[in-house]
Design an enzyme around this catalytic site. Structure first.
Site, short mmCIF file in Angstrom:
data_model
loop_
_atom_site.label_atom_id
_atom_site.label_comp_id
_atom_site.label_asym_id
_atom_site.label_seq_id
_atom_site.Cartn_x
_atom_site.Cartn_y
_atom_site.Cartn_z
N ASP A 1 8.18 -42.80 23.27
CA ASP A 1 7.42 -44.01 22.93
C ASP A 1 6.55 -44.45 24.11
O ASP A 1 6.87 -44.18 25.27
CB ASP A 1 8.43 -45.12 22.56
CG ASP A 1 7.75 -46.27 21.84
OD1 ASP A 1 6.62 -46.10 21.35
OD2 ASP A 1 8.36 -47.35 21.77
N LEU B 1 17.12 -22.37 23.84
CA LEU B 1 17.05 -23.79 23.46
C LEU B 1 16.72 -23.96 21.97
O LEU B 1 15.74 -23.40 21.48
CB LEU B 1 15.97 -24.48 24.30
CG LEU B 1 15.70 -25.95 23.95
CD1 LEU B 1 16.86 -26.83 24.43
CD2 LEU B 1 14.38 -26.42 24.56
N HIS C 1 -1.75 -40.24 23.63
CA HIS C 1 -1.09 -39.14 22.92
C HIS C 1 -1.39 -37.80 23.60
O HIS C 1 -0.52 -36.95 23.73
CB HIS C 1 -1.53 -39.11 21.45
CG HIS C 1 -1.15 -40.35 20.68
ND1 HIS C 1 0.10 -40.90 20.77
CD2 HIS C 1 -1.87 -41.14 19.83
CE1 HIS C 1 0.15 -41.98 19.99
NE2 HIS C 1 -1.03 -42.14 19.42
C1 FPP Z 1 4.71 -43.13 20.36
O1 FPP Z 1 3.80 -43.85 21.14
C2 FPP Z 1 4.27 -41.80 20.15
C3 FPP Z 1 3.95 -41.22 18.95
C4 FPP Z 1 3.98 -41.87 17.64
C5 FPP Z 1 3.48 -39.86 18.89
C6 FPP Z 1 4.27 -38.92 19.70
C7 FPP Z 1 3.40 -37.83 20.08
C8 FPP Z 1 3.38 -37.27 21.30
C9 FPP Z 1 4.25 -37.64 22.41
C10 FPP Z 1 2.45 -36.20 21.55
C11 FPP Z 1 3.14 -34.90 21.74
C12 FPP Z 1 3.92 -34.47 20.59
C13 FPP Z 1 3.84 -33.24 20.02
C14 FPP Z 1 4.80 -32.82 19.00
C15 FPP Z 1 2.78 -32.31 20.39
P1 FPP Z 1 3.10 -45.12 20.48
O2 FPP Z 1 1.77 -44.70 19.96
O3 FPP Z 1 4.00 -45.73 19.47
O4 FPP Z 1 2.94 -46.03 21.74
P2 FPP Z 1 2.99 -47.63 21.75
O5 FPP Z 1 4.36 -48.02 21.26
O6 FPP Z 1 2.76 -47.96 23.18
O7 FPP Z 1 1.89 -48.09 20.84
#
Ligand code: FPP
Length: 256
Positions: A34, A145, A51
């Site tokens: 997150d 893994l 992201h």
């Molecule tokens: C949460 O941050 C993140 C996500 C919903 C997307 C997770 C994706 C990645 C970490 C990219 C890599 C993943 C893969 C599988 C390649 P948020 O957008 O909710 O952040 P915020 O809470 O600060 O808004």
């Protein structure tokens, strides 16, 4: 053992990892990645930049998990609720997942990573779901893994799908449904229960992630946003886990 880790010298690695010597590592670690949006906002960037940065973190953490010879790692990439995000962000994420997967399959093959996806994969954009199935097939003989990526995943949805499967399988049978029946019909069937759940960026909630599998998981949280999370932070979480006393509802500490 640590010499290949993060491209550093054996001496540096030994310093970082010697504290893990003799520790009991979790069999199954799950991560709620997150804070990508907050990371980007702090820098005056678009959420999508967060992201993109998050992908690098994921790559580093998987590499660390491989080098540490962890048994299972599960990451929460996209929830069944994340479709509520603005369409351009959702589209960006789908493309990011596709590009990541396409690029990483060869490396995962070399690293002996066995891949699975949790969630409604067949409801993702067709190009992405096809690639996901291809990747799983390509890596199916790997024995290292066990990496699970939760994509279009919700814990309640997973349980509901499991219940429906169990009802269908048992509709003409007069038998008690067991805990093992539930286990066997989850997307995580065959994986150990989650021992350690890590969440970045300060919020302290499960967000519909692995609600069955985390029944006795140890929770570890950090204020750091996901793009700032480092392999050293990961090691710290593993170290802290190894010093927790787990009683599983009893009174005696159970050795992990
Ligand atoms: C949460 O941050 C993140 C996500 C919903 C997307 C997770 C994706 C990645 C970490 C990219 C890599 C993943 C893969 C599988 C390649 P948020 O957008 O909710 O952040 P915020 O809470 O600060 O808004």
């Amino acid at each position: 053992m640590w010499q290949s880790l993060f491209g550093r010298s054996a001496e540096q690695d030994n310093t970082v990892f010697e504290k893990l010597e003799g520790c009991s590592l979790p069999k199954h670690t799950a991560i709620i990645m997150d804070g990508n949006g907050r990371w980007a906002k702090l820098r005056g960037l678009a959420r999508t930049a967060g992201h993109t940065a998050g992908v690098n973190t994921l790559r580093n953490i998987i590499k660390a998990a491989v080098d540490l010879k962890l048994e299972a790692l599960t990451v929460y990439a996209f929830s069944t609720e994340n479709w509520k995000r603005p369409a351009p962000e959702v589209d960006f994420l789908m493309t990011l997942f596709y590009d990541y997967l396409k690029k990483e399959i060869a490396e995962m093959k070399r690293d002996n990573v066995k891949l699975r996806f949790l969630g409604r994969i067949d409801e993702l954009p067709i190009k992405l779901s096809q690639l996901a199935y291809e990747a799983v097939d390509e890596l199916k003989d790997n024995k290292g893994l066990a990496l699970s990526v939760a994509m279009n995943y919700g814990g309640q949805d997973e349980l509901l799908r499991a219940v429906r499967k169990i009802v269908a399988i048992n509709k003409d049978k007069d038998r008690e449904i067991t805990l093992q029946d539930v286990e066997n019909n989850l997307d995580t069937a065959g994986l150990p229960q989650v021992d350690l759940i890590i969440r970045t960026s300060g919020d302290l909630r499960l967000s519909n992630f692995l609600i069955w599998q985390t029944a006795y998981a140890e929770f570890w949280a950090t204020e750091k946003n996901w793009p700032d999370f480092t392999p050293e932070d990961f090691i710290q979480a593993l170290y802290d886990f190894s010093h927790r006393e787990r009683r599983f509802g009893g009174v005696e500490a159970v050795k992990c």
